[in-house]
Motif scaffolding. Structure first.
Motif, PDB file in Angstrom:
ATOM      1  N   GLY A 280       0.815  -1.205   0.000  1.00 14.87           N
ATOM      2  CA  GLY A 280       0.000   0.000   0.000  1.00 14.87           C
ATOM      3  C   GLY A 280       0.851   1.258   0.000  1.00 14.87           C
ATOM      4  N   SER A 284       0.991   4.099  -2.897  1.00 14.82           N
ATOM      5  CA  SER A 284       0.731   5.483  -2.533  1.00 14.82           C
ATOM      6  C   SER A 284       1.788   6.411  -3.118  1.00 14.82           C
ATOM      7  CB  SER A 284       0.685   5.625  -1.010  1.00 14.82           C
ATOM      8  OG  SER A 284       0.462   6.955  -0.626  1.00 14.82           O
ATOM      9  N   ASN A 333      -5.419  -3.433  -1.511  1.00 16.21           N
ATOM     10  CA  ASN A 333      -4.362  -2.538  -1.044  1.00 16.21           C
ATOM     11  C   ASN A 333      -3.612  -1.870  -2.186  1.00 16.21           C
ATOM     12  OD1 ASN A 333      -3.625  -2.417   2.060  1.00 16.21           O
ATOM     13  ND2 ASN A 333      -4.531  -4.423   1.661  1.00 16.21           N
ATOM     14  N   GLN A 337      -5.433   2.902  -3.342  1.00 20.23           N
ATOM     15  CA  GLN A 337      -4.556   4.071  -3.342  1.00 20.23           C
ATOM     16  C   GLN A 337      -4.879   5.017  -4.496  1.00 20.23           C
ATOM     17  OE1 GLN A 337      -2.661   4.350  -0.709  1.00 20.23           O
ATOM     18  NE2 GLN A 337      -3.086   2.254  -0.035  1.00 20.23           N
TER      19      GLN A 337
END
Length: 434
Positions: A280, A284, A333, A337
């Motif tokens: 994750g 991001s 996950n 994002q």
């Protein structure tokens, strides 16, 4: 030609300065401390129960106090920031957070625990819309997506650090809880010192739009009912509520679901949570890289659809097949994002005039957190009755958020091709005029 230029389709994507990154990181501490106190309190619940002989209802009340305090803090703090000056609120609320965290470290009884949770929650909630508005106020439109996206990376980092600290100190008993909140208090104080040392002035485009005003006239609040403000307010609020109902369910009760419904061991359940955190965090960072390019919108369409698929696969098995749950966790996950809270944060800065950004985001963030808190009260009982129902409701929520998000991307806050290039061109034109 730079890689950024190739990705964005513009001649050259403007670079983010060191001062702008510093502002983004210090503002992102609001997200870090928000996720940090939520996850740390979850880790500490069992330790608090043993130390202060709390009942299950007492533990639930502690969690509810934090959730609703964050919601109230967002509702009030955003308006205070726009009304009396963001810099004032920005320079104070994080210190108040440190006081709340310190109370949780030294608490001699449950009364102090409640006081710490309420004070910390109110300050965390107030800092979230204020800090994002500060980033927008002091950064040009051409780099704003990257800077706002970076604050979401800080949110993921807050989760990771809290889990790692909790894991590393898990053999220390009640001292583990004290270390968790001492860490948050120290980070808050250091951030407060660094924030108050910054020398900032609004970028010209924000000053012209009123974004840099040190206190906005109360009459501006009446504009919330006008169509240009109300439609984006309902859209961004609806998106975040729908998405957060699903995200909060899995974030708050994911481990509980895996152990009680999926039949996973506690070790496997917590191990899956730890394993997906780096994934994750990496995704991001990719979002930050692409946030000021047309790829932001393109990836939203794809990832919103994949997000529905992830939940649907889990729901189709009722959560009882561990392989399906692992697939769900890995895919979710990655895609959330690009089709979740990071997008909401950027839209909330792009869709509203400067003088109302903190107010509008405070409203949508606070309302969503409050309603998610109410939903969370019934979630464990619903999971016990039917894990499949919980997953299908979550699937419906992300489907609704995806549809609303498509409308926002197409009509309210699109990241069109060449935005960075047009901003750079306007800057060059102004230089020629001078």
């Amino acid at each position: 030609m730079s890689n950024d230029a190739i990705v964005s389709g513009s001649p050259e994507q403007p670079r983010v300065t060191r001062a702008q990154w510093r502002l983004a990181v210090l503002s992102g501490m609001a997200s870090y401390l928000d996720s940090g106190i939520i996850v740390s309190s979850g880790v500490a619940l069992g330790l608090w129960q043993d130390r202060f002989h709390l009942s299950s209802w007492g533990l639930g009340a502690l969690s509810a106090a934090l959730t609703f305090s964050i919601a109230v803090g967002s509702l009030i703090g955003g308006r205070l920031a726009d009304r009396f000056g963001r810099r004032r609120v920005y320079g104070i609320d994080i210190l108040v957070y440190a006081v709340g965290a310190a109370l949780l470290v030294v608490a001699p009884n449950s009364t102090f625990l409640f006081a710490g949770m309420i004070i910390g929650g109110l300050a965390a909630g107030a800092d979230l819309p204020t800090s994002l508005a500060m980033v927008s106020e002091h950064s040009p439109r051409s780099v704003r997506g990257r800077l706002i996206g970076a604050t979401q990376t800080m949110w993921v980092a807050g989760i990771a650090v809290a889990i790692l600290v909790g894991f590393a100190t898990s053999t220390l008993g009640y001292l583990s809880a004290q270390i968790l909140f001492a860490h948050l208090a120290v980070v808050a104080v250091v951030s407060w010192i660094l924030r108050n040392r910054m020398r900032l002035s609004p970028v010209p485009e924000e000053a012209e739009r009123g974004g840099g005003a040190e206190g906005i006239d109360a009459k501006a609040l009446r504009r919330l009912g006008s169509r240009p403000i109300l439609v984006p307010l309902l859209a961004t609020g609806g998106f975040y509520l729908a998405w957060n109902l699903a995200a909060n369910t899995m974030g708050q009760y994911g481990t509980y679901f895996l152990t009680t419904v999926s039949g996973a061991s506690q070790t496997l359940a917590t191990g899956l949570s730890l394993a997906t955190l780096p994934l994750g965090l990496a995704c991001s960072l990719v979002f930050v890289r692409l946030a000021d390019t047309p790829w932001r919108d393109r990836l939203f369409y794809v990832c919103a659809a994949l997000q529905v698929l992830a939940f649907a696969v889990a729901a189709a098995t009722g959560g009882a097949v561990i392989a399906a749950m692992i697939f769900f966790l890995l895919l979710y996950n990655v895609v959330n994002q690009f089709a979740g809270e990071a997008s909401y944060k950027i839209w909330s800065q792009e869709a509203f005039p400067g003088e109302l950004r903190a107010t509008t985001q405070g409203l949508t963030y606070g309302a969503s957190r409050a309603l998610c808190g109410l939903a969370g009260l019934a979630t464990p009982a619903l999971m016990h009755a039917s894990g499949s129902v919980v997953l299908w409701l979550s699937t419906l929520c992300v489907a609704v958020s995806g549809l609303i998000g498509v409308m926002i991307v197409r009509r309210i806050a699109p990241q069109g091709a060449g935005v960075a290039g047009r901003d750079a061109g306007l800057a060059r034109q102004k230089e020629v005029i001078r």
